[in-house]
Enzyme design. Structure first.
Site, PDB file in Angstrom:
ATOM      1  N   ASP A 211     -30.236  19.527 -16.818  1.00  0.00           N
ATOM      2  CA  ASP A 211     -30.789  18.173 -16.667  1.00  0.00           C
ATOM      3  C   ASP A 211     -30.385  17.704 -15.259  1.00  0.00           C
ATOM      4  O   ASP A 211     -29.596  16.797 -15.093  1.00  0.00           O
ATOM      5  CB  ASP A 211     -30.295  17.210 -17.760  1.00  0.00           C
TER       6      ASP A 211
ATOM      7  N   HIS B 178     -18.120  20.106 -14.344  1.00  0.00           N
ATOM      8  CA  HIS B 178     -18.513  20.427 -15.726  1.00  0.00           C
ATOM      9  C   HIS B 178     -19.450  21.635 -15.782  1.00  0.00           C
ATOM     10  O   HIS B 178     -19.126  22.670 -16.347  1.00  0.00           O
ATOM     11  CB  HIS B 178     -19.232  19.233 -16.361  1.00  0.00           C
TER      12      HIS B 178
HETATM   13  O1  RIB Z   1     -20.398  15.428 -19.637  1.00  0.00           O
HETATM   14  C1  RIB Z   1     -20.789  16.116 -18.485  1.00  0.00           C
HETATM   15  C2  RIB Z   1     -22.203  16.608 -18.616  1.00  0.00           C
HETATM   16  O2  RIB Z   1     -23.095  15.514 -18.755  1.00  0.00           O
HETATM   17  C3  RIB Z   1     -22.709  17.394 -17.440  1.00  0.00           C
HETATM   18  O3  RIB Z   1     -23.588  18.379 -17.902  1.00  0.00           O
HETATM   19  C4  RIB Z   1     -23.449  16.354 -16.651  1.00  0.00           C
HETATM   20  O4  RIB Z   1     -24.424  16.930 -15.804  1.00  0.00           O
HETATM   21  C5  RIB Z   1     -24.078  15.549 -17.739  1.00  0.00           C
HETATM   22  O5  RIB Z   1     -25.243  16.167 -18.187  1.00  0.00           O
HETATM   23 CA    CA Z   2     -25.803  18.542 -16.838  1.00  0.00          CA
END
Ligand code: RIB
Ligand code: CA
Length: 308
Positions: free
Chosen positions: A9, A240
């Site tokens: 995303d 992340h």
């Molecule tokens: O919590 C972190 C996640 O949420 C990552 O994938 C960031 O891009 C959002 O999608």
């Molecule tokens: Ca993400």
């Protein structure tokens, strides 16, 4: 080389994850699929095409996916963290390539069937595309090599609510469905991703290396870090989505524990929480390998080497 599909995303950390995956000598990206979460799926598709073109990987096909959760309404975009456009309000040229006509779930099914036991699917946004793929072709559960999910917070607080992480919050029913499907899952949640921080010193190094790509990443990450500082007094930003890619490249970056995990879909204050049964005698068999420890120094060093 490991064959991967990355479901994004795109998103600032998604953009870094894509660049890390593209430059890693260990991965072959069969395709990128898009979903909603940080932004709408249309914006995620555009951003993905733009980022891939910027890093010289415009030939990688991009397959648009779900535009809304399985049963709920679409939530607000994550503007504070990812800016209005998802890329920290840094503008890139409009993409010259067009997205593929085939939809994300269809592409996942076709690719997993074409390469049995060879595809690792990395999901770093809402889990809706994968849920739709399993609903349409349950046989992929035993044909995929593994799914590595950036999502959840099993032993630490959430980031979207006090107990829930953003990707699970984006579509809790989809996450719950996937977790119960029997597909092999490694969960790369906030438990480990909040230990892998990119800092302002790293951004300064990127600026000094003075390339179009390094300036783009540094500018984008300033916005991300400002949001972290504002919301959580964190000196940097969590890597992340890059860590989910890192775990596929080298599983020894983390230590994972088999556990039964369920997703709360109650709609109450604990909605979207990932509940791991950590008791000595759990009531149900493990369905997820949950990453709880990370060799953050070794991972961050590897990420910095290959991100651009
Ligand atoms: O919590 C972190 C996640 O949420 C990552 O994938 C960031 O891009 C959002 O999608
Ligand atoms: Ca993400």
């Amino acid at each position: 080389m490991k064959k991967v599909i990355i479901d994004v995303d795109t998103g600032i950390d998604d953009a870094m994850a894509l660049s890390y995956a593209v430059h890693s000598p260990d991965l072959e990206i069969c395709g990128v699929t898009t979903t909603f979460g940080n932004i709408t799926v249309e914006e995620a598709t555009r951003n993905t095409l733009q980022v891939l073109e910027l890093i010289g990987a415009g030939e990688i096909p991009v397959y648009p996916g779900a535009s809304k959760p399985l049963v709920r309404e679409l939530k607000e975009k994550a503007k504070l963290f990812h800016g209005e456009n998802g890329l920290g309000n840094v503008e890139l040229p409009l993409p010259s390539a067009a997205p593929q006509v085939m939809r994300a779930a269809e592409f996942m099914i076709a690719t997993i069937k074409e390469h049995p036991q060879k595809i690792t699917l990395i999901t770093v946004g809402s889990m809706t595309n994968l849920a739709l793929a399993i609903m349409a072709a349950p046989e992929i559960v035993s044909l995929v090599e593994r799914v590595v999910v950036m999502g959840g917070a099993v032993t630490v607080p959430g980031n979207r609510t006090p107990v829930a992480e953003a990707n699970i919050c984006a579509d809790p029913e989809a996450a719950s469905y996937v977790f119960q499907s029997g597909i092999p899952i490694t969960l790369v949640g906030l438990d480990v991703t909040m230990q892998t921080l990119l800092t302002r010193e790293h951004l300064q190094q990127w600026r000094e290396s003075d390339t179009k790509i390094s300036h783009f990443f540094a500018d984008m990450c300033e916005v991300y870090m400002d949001a972290y500082a504002k919301v959580g007094n964190v000196l940097g930003c969590g890597l992340h989505d890059p860590l989910a890619v890192g775990v596929v490249i080298d599983p020894s970056f983390v230590t994972a524990y088999p556990m039964h995990v369920q997703v709360d879909t109650s709609g109450s204050a604990s909605d979207a929480r990932t509940i791991g049964d950590r008791r000595e005698q759990p009531a149900s068999a493990p369905n997820v390998d949950v990453c709880l420890e990370v060799d953050h120094e070794r991972f961050v060093e590897h990420f910095l080497k290959y991100v651009m």
